[in-house]
Design a protein around this motif. Structure first.
Motif: not given
Length: 101
Positions: A85, A60, A88-92, A62
């Motif tokens: 993405k 997961r 894990v939609p919040d991944c930069f 980040e």
């Protein structure tokens, strides 16, 4: 921060002797670890897409960094970013390597 660094797969016309160790990505991984981040590296030249998918689901990340040393890998790199993405939609997501510039 959990950081996943990915080197795209070998180009379709490449022979095994054209595969190069992702030294730039490994240097970024080392610097990120030295800065206190948890880092994992997936080299798609030698590891399957399934391994990458399993790593994304278990780790997961980040942040996702994708190395671009060849212009021909751009479509694959964008596809990898989209897939991560979705998972894990919040991944930069960021790209590096000389083909980015």
């Amino acid at each position: 921060m959990r950081v996943l660094l990915v080197h795209p797969s070998a180009l379709m016309y490449s022979e095994i002797f054209l595969r190069l160790e992702p030294l730039g990505l490994e240097r970024v991984a080392g610097a990120a670890r030295d800065a206190g981040h948890e880092v994992r590296v997936v080299d798609r030249q030698v590891l399957s897409e399934r391994v990458l998918r399993d790593e994304v689901r278990a780790f997961r990340p980040e942040a996702l960094g994708i190395s671009l040393n060849y212009l021909a890998n751009i479509p694959e790199a964008i596809e990898l970013a989209v897939k991560v993405k979705r998972e894990v939609p919040d991944c930069f997501v960021f790209f590096g390597g000389h083909s980015v510039s």
